[in-house]
Each structure stands twice: as C-alpha cells, then as structure tokens.
Design an enzyme around this catalytic site. Structure first.
Site, PDB file in Angstrom:
ATOM      1  N   SER A 111       0.453  -1.148  -0.435  1.00  0.00           N
ATOM      2  CA  SER A 111       0.222   0.096   0.072  1.00  0.00           C
ATOM      3  C   SER A 111       0.750   1.272   0.467  1.00  0.00           C
ATOM      4  CB  SER A 111      -0.915  -0.135   1.223  1.00  0.00           C
ATOM      5  OG  SER A 111      -1.905   1.059   1.516  1.00  0.00           O
TER       6      SER A 111
ATOM      7  N   ASP B  54      -2.445   7.216  -2.734  1.00  0.00           N
ATOM      8  CA  ASP B  54      -1.542   6.254  -2.494  1.00  0.00           C
ATOM      9  C   ASP B  54      -0.708   4.962  -3.145  1.00  0.00           C
ATOM     10  OD1 ASP B  54      -3.201   4.371  -1.932  1.00  0.00           O
ATOM     11  OD2 ASP B  54      -3.779   3.739  -0.352  1.00  0.00           O
TER      12      ASP B  54
ATOM     13  N   ASP C 163      -1.637   1.774  -3.534  1.00  0.00           N
ATOM     14  CA  ASP C 163      -2.480   0.572  -4.431  1.00  0.00           C
ATOM     15  C   ASP C 163      -3.227   0.992  -4.841  1.00  0.00           C
ATOM     16  OD1 ASP C 163      -2.776   0.894  -2.012  1.00  0.00           O
ATOM     17  OD2 ASP C 163      -3.599  -1.415  -1.569  1.00  0.00           O
TER      18      ASP C 163
ATOM     19  N   ASP D 101      -5.964   2.249  -3.111  1.00  0.00           N
ATOM     20  CA  ASP D 101      -7.533   1.780  -2.867  1.00  0.00           C
ATOM     21  C   ASP D 101      -7.899   3.248  -2.018  1.00  0.00           C
ATOM     22  OD1 ASP D 101      -5.600   1.961  -0.938  1.00  0.00           O
ATOM     23  OD2 ASP D 101      -6.587  -0.070  -0.014  1.00  0.00           O
TER      24      ASP D 101
END
Length: 474
Positions: free
Chosen positions: A96, A243, A245, A247
C-alpha cells in the site's frame, strides 16, 4: 519456520527481508486450506519484489490442488472487483502506502469480504508456526494433482463497471492535477478518465515501486508538495493524490490546500443523499462531528464503526449502507461490494464538482466545523495502564464508551479517542473541539495524563506526530 511473521491487524506487511517468497508461499498454502476454495485470484502491484511474491503465493495455493486466476499487475480495487465479480477469495501483493523497502499481502474472502486477525489471519499465523490450521489438527493428505493457472485480464471489465457507477454525463470542463505517486493509480486512471471533459496534468504516472519522487503516502504532507505546487502553477480546479495501491485518494482544493478526508466524506454524502434520501452512511469513530452533523442534516442515517476496513465493511453490510468513509482517506461504496476504491472516490469527486459551479474550497467549507488534532502517537510501556489512567482522569466529566479503545465525549463539541496499537507499544490520540484553542487544551490535557502515567510518553505541549500506519491506525 520463519524468523519473522509480519501479520498485522488487517493484512500481512513488513520489510522485504521479512516478507519473503518463502513466507508468501506458506501464506498461499494456508489461505487455500483456510478458504477451502476451488479457485483463488492473485494480483500484485508495481514493487520490484511483488512479481516474485505473487508467484510464490501462487505456488503455495496450487500445491493444495487449488486453481489460481493470476491477474498480474492490478490496483487493490481491481482485485476487489475480481473477487466480487467472480465471488472468489483473492490475494493482493502490495504494501500500500509503505516505503519501497516494504511489501505485503492483502487477503479477502469471496465477494471482497474482509479477512482480518479474527477472521483468518490469526489462523494463518498459527499455520506459519505449526504447519497446521486450528481446524485441521491432523496432517492433510496431498492432493491428487496440483492446481492449475487460468490467467485472466479483467482490466476492461473493471473500467466499464466503475465508470457505470458514476454519472459523469454533462459535467463541466475541469482542470485537474493528479499525482499517481508512481503507484497503481497510473495503471487504472488513463482508461477510467478517457473521453471526459478534463484537462489532466499527470504527475508520476509511470509505474515504479522504488518511488523515485516521493513515497506514495498522501497522509504525509511532505508527499503533497509537488502536487500543491502543480495545482497552483496550472490554475487547476483541484488536485488528487493516490497511495501506492490506489485504494485511497486525497483531494486538494484550487489553492493547493488539502481537503480533510472527513469533509470530503460529508461532501460526497450530501450528493448521494440528494439522490437517495435516507441512505445509511458508515463512518469510523475518528470522523469529525461536523461530518456526522452534515449527514444527519442531509437526511441520512450515520452509523459509527470501529477503525479499520474490516469493521467498516462489516458495518456497511449489516446496515445496507450506500457509502462509508474513514478519517484515513478510505471511501467505501455499497455498489462496489462495500469495498474501498480510490479511483471510484475520485470519480465521485469529479461528479459532484462537475455538476456544480462552486470551487472545491467553497463547497467543502461548510463541513470544516471543528478543529482536529489529527492523530498523535505516543510510545508507552503499558498501553492498557495508560488507557485506564486516562479513563479515571476523565471519569464523570463526559460520556465514555469503549467501542474502539477509549472514547470520551465532553459536550460542547469536544471529544477525544485514545486507542492502543495492535502491533507496537504506542497509543494513538485524536481530539476535536470547536476552536483551535479548545482543541489544543483538550489534546494537551490528555497528553499530560498519558505522560504522568507512563515515563516513556513525555509531555510536550503542541507536539503532534503523524500517523505511522496510514491505511488503518493499528
């Protein structure tokens, strides 16, 4: 079996020296056994170590006789889409927002259902230590044959589905600067934004898990400076940061000033409630009181949740919520399997702004009603003792609840929450009050009690440390 097991409250994450192919393979084997699924979806982000970890995880799954659908490069919300569409368990190789030196594994059940410490990760931890899952006390028989791979490309299907969730017809032309942070937003956004009346100024769309420009962690103000400068230099209507990833997303107004995630949740909720009167909106207990007031005023039903994606998703499912959000910048959508998606949140922002003649700063100003401390971290020797001391100090001064750590409502818009970390000797404080002065006083009152209760938590008035976790304050 392994020298370190970096299993957190909601995922597996740590330094690449600890999150190794050996670990990934063992987790894959345990996950397949835990779910009992015939097929599992696997995807990975752009970090240099991610393909090898995805391959190792896949090997672990197939040794149990379970098939794998490898998606290759994907954002986390693309994995959620695959899990939801195919109704299969899934694993995402990503750390992440963490720095380039880290990696990890996010796991979900069929329909993108949450898997956390109490719903599977603790069993996997046991497997890593013992080679057995708790519900499998005896050795398993080897499968007759290894599982097979069924590669799939769901990128176009994901793009079509997500675009279909947001009404972008007729939005006004907008200039937007987008900082993908060299993360997976650069993979999904070009197709999602195609044919919209947008003048996009892209920053760092090249996939590069070494993060040559800055860490892909928009919660750290230092990582927003390039975006802020570009918004001002280009006279943009807004800026959007993602960010690693993709999400989560964060919004900057036309002046380059960050919009608090709580204010953004209220803005999106008001638009939603105009279309769906009475809808339920889930918020974590760190969400500003101003956001909760705005949801109620717009005719919505606010529902309070513990911090963390697993708890927010469960609350959304239980209440049939249309929208959810956390103070950390996660936004959850009822029509997206109650999962979080930075790209979908960004499209909703373009929808609400594009159908309005207001600026971002003007539109979000009504939701910035209180002063917040943000998250203040203190290292302590004994977190339970510290919480007990704080509770005793504020006993009789307000309403106390223990939904997640210790929350104290003192009236007149003043409240605070103090929670222990699940993974390190830290307590995390968030305080809110109607004015900066009142907030400072409340925050410092609590910090003084913490300092007096634990010698490792020195009282330093006005010192605020940013969260170290970003996705969830563990």
């Amino acid at each position: 079996m392994h020298r370190c097991h970096p299993i957190k409250a909601y995922d597996i994450r740590g330094h690449v020296d600890d999150v190794t192919p050996e670990l990934a393979r063992a987790v894959g084997e345990a996950f397949a056994s835990l779910t009992g699924a015939t097929t599992i979806v696997v995807a990975h982000d752009m970090r240099p170590t991610s393909p090898a970890l995805a391959n190792a995880f896949t090997d672990g799954v197939t040794t149990t006789g379970t098939d794998v659908i490898p998606l290759g490069l994907a954002s986390t919300d693309q994995l959620y889409f695959a899990s939801g569409t195919l109704d299969l368990p899934a694993a995402m190789i990503t750390a992440s927002h963490n720095p380039a030196s880290d990696n990890g594994i996010k796991l979900v059940g069929p329909g993108a259902s949450p898997i956390a410490r109490d719903t599977g990760l603790e069993d996997i931890h046991t497997y890593l230590h013992t080679g057995q899952l708790p519900h499998q006390p005896h050795s398993r028989q080897a499968p007759a044959s290894a599982g097979r791979l069924h590669p799939a490309d769901l990128h176009d299907a994901y793009t079509h589905y997500v675009r279909g969730l947001v009404d972008l017809d007729g939005i006004r032309p907008l200039k937007v600067v987008i900082d993908a942070g060299n993360g997976m937003a650069g993979h999904v956004l070009p197709d999602l934004l195609e044919d919209l009346p947008l003048a996009v100024v892209p920053l760092y769309f090249e996939l590069d898990g070494t993060f040559p420009h800055h860490d892909a962690d928009p919660m750290n103000p230092a990582n927003l400076t390039d975006l802020q400068a570009a918004v001002v230099a280009n006279g943009a209507d807004l800026g959007i940061a993602f960010d690693g990833d993709a999400d989560r997303c964060f919004i900057l107004d036309e002046h380059g000033a960050p919009v608090p995630p709580c204010a953004l949740l209220a803005w999106l909720a008001e638009r939603l409630l105009a279309r769906r009167p009475g809808a339920t909106v889930v918020h974590d207990l760190l969400t500003s009181a101003g956001t909760i007031e705005a949801i109620t005023e717009a005719g919505g039903t606010p529902v309070r949740s513990r911090v963390g994606h697993a708890f927010v998703k469960l609350a959304m499912e239980a209440h049939g919520a249309a929208l959810g959000g956390e103070a950390s910048g996660h936004y959850y959508f009822g029509h997206f399997w109650h999962a979080d998606s930075g790209a979908l949140a960004a499209l909703h922002v373009l929808d609400v702004l594009g159908h309005s003649d207001q600026t971002v700063s003007h539109a979000t100003a009504p939701y910035r009603r209180y002063a917040s401390s943000g998250e203040v971290n203190r290292r302590v020797r004994d977190a339970p003792a510290v919480l007990k001391a704080v509770e005793k100090a504020f006993e009789g001064r307000g309403f106390i609840d223990r939904l997640d750590g210790l929350s104290v409502s003192l009236g007149s818009g003043r409240w605070f929450n103090l929670r222990p970390s699940n993974v390190e000797p830290v307590v995390r404080l968030t305080a809110e009050a109607p004015t900066d002065q009142a907030m400072d006083e409340l925050r410092n009152d609590v910090l003084e009690v913490i300092a007096s209760a634990d010698e490792r938590a020195p009282y330093v008035p006005g010192l605020t440390e940013p969260t170290e976790t970003g996705d969830v304050a563990q």
